[in-house]
Design an enzyme around this catalytic site. Sequence first.
Site, PDB file in Angstrom:
ATOM      1  N   HIS A 194      35.951  41.017  39.405  1.00 20.86           N
ATOM      2  CA  HIS A 194      37.393  41.805  39.488  1.00 20.86           C
ATOM      3  C   HIS A 194      36.918  42.991  40.255  1.00 20.86           C
ATOM      4  O   HIS A 194      35.921  43.629  40.117  1.00 20.86           O
ATOM      5  CB  HIS A 194      37.729  42.077  38.255  1.00 20.86           C
ATOM      6  CG  HIS A 194      38.977  43.140  38.286  1.00 20.86           C
ATOM      7  ND1 HIS A 194      40.280  42.434  38.455  1.00 20.86           N
ATOM      8  CD2 HIS A 194      39.233  44.404  38.123  1.00 20.86           C
ATOM      9  CE1 HIS A 194      41.142  43.397  38.622  1.00 20.86           C
ATOM     10  NE2 HIS A 194      40.472  44.586  38.450  1.00 20.86           N
ATOM     11  N   SER A 238      33.299  44.396  38.835  1.00 25.13           N
ATOM     12  CA  SER A 238      32.777  43.760  37.521  1.00 25.13           C
ATOM     13  C   SER A 238      32.780  42.420  37.416  1.00 25.13           C
ATOM     14  O   SER A 238      33.587  41.920  37.790  1.00 25.13           O
ATOM     15  CB  SER A 238      33.752  44.504  36.396  1.00 25.13           C
ATOM     16  OG  SER A 238      34.089  46.079  36.705  1.00 25.13           O
TER      17      SER A 238
HETATM   18  C1  GRF Z   1      37.653  39.789  45.299  1.00 24.16           C
HETATM   19  O1  GRF Z   1      37.714  41.017  45.579  1.00 24.16           O
HETATM   20  C2  GRF Z   1      37.721  39.768  43.988  1.00 24.16           C
HETATM   21  O2  GRF Z   1      36.939  40.692  43.214  1.00 24.16           O
HETATM   22  C3  GRF Z   1      39.053  39.366  43.535  1.00 24.16           C
HETATM   23  O3  GRF Z   1      39.425  38.525  44.445  1.00 24.16           O
HETATM   24  C4  GRF Z   1      38.799  38.901  45.777  1.00 24.16           C
HETATM   25  C5  GRF Z   1      38.577  37.601  46.082  1.00 24.16           C
HETATM   26  O4  GRF Z   1      37.655  37.731  47.583  1.00 24.16           O
HETATM   27  N1  GRF Z   1      38.849  38.656  42.154  1.00 24.16           N
HETATM   28  P1  GRF Z   1      37.334  36.443  48.189  1.00 24.16           P
HETATM   29  O5  GRF Z   1      38.206  35.274  48.338  1.00 24.16           O
HETATM   30  O6  GRF Z   1      35.994  35.998  47.458  1.00 24.16           O
HETATM   31  O7  GRF Z   1      36.895  36.801  49.709  1.00 24.16           O
END
Ligand code: GRF
Length: 220
Positions: A114, A141
């Site tokens: 997250h 996190s």
């Molecule tokens: C990340 O920032 C993650 O923390 C959140 O969604 C985003 C996904 O990014 N849950 P990606 O698709 O891995 O580039």
Amino acid sequence: MTPTPSLNIAVLISGNGSNLQALINAISSKQLPAKISAVISNNIDAYGIQRANQAGIPTTNLLPKDYSSRKAYDLALRDLVATYQPDLILLAGFMHILGHDFLEPFQEKILNIHPSLLPSYPGLNTHQQVLADKKSEHGCSIHYVTADLDAGPLIAQAVIEVTASDNLESIKNKVHSAEHFLYPTVVNWFAARRIRLCKEQVSLDGFILPHSGLRFIIPD
Ligand code: GRF
């Protein structure tokens, strides 16, 4: 000598898949003794599907619109994931709140990343909120997934500094870089069986971690 069996992972995505890519890279450079046996997306346009295809990982699109209810979707997803018998299920930008029907058979096996220092800023638009609140710290996190949104026991956090010159784009990039370090690091702990969850307390190598999980400070 028998080689240590590698961790069997299923990754759930909805979008770009840069965290998926970080895991693929860590595995291919032999920094992570794991195998991604499935990438499942709930969005047909997710770029992460292409990343998985390029890495030769089996992919499936499982779309909520094809199911009559959230429960029906969660049950179909549960059955699909179960066919891969994963040791660990990683949510990597998976935009869907998973209910008990999905979670029940995979207790303590599902992690999420997250983009905030939980418990601050659960939910969406974390970077915008951090900027609006003029925070000097932000980050990401990794936590166990429970039915409570972004609220399961924390395993680790990576902290970045927010400076006066930062904007939405720059802190998004900093958090993403921190994520690409943190997810493979934590998954490595699982591969080495170093992490345990006992009564909501997470331990690493037998030492109970603080509620924030283990904190890494990323230099600016
Ligand atoms: C990340 O920032 C993650 O923390 C959140 O969604 C985003 C996904 O990014 N849950 P990606 O698709 O891995 O580039």
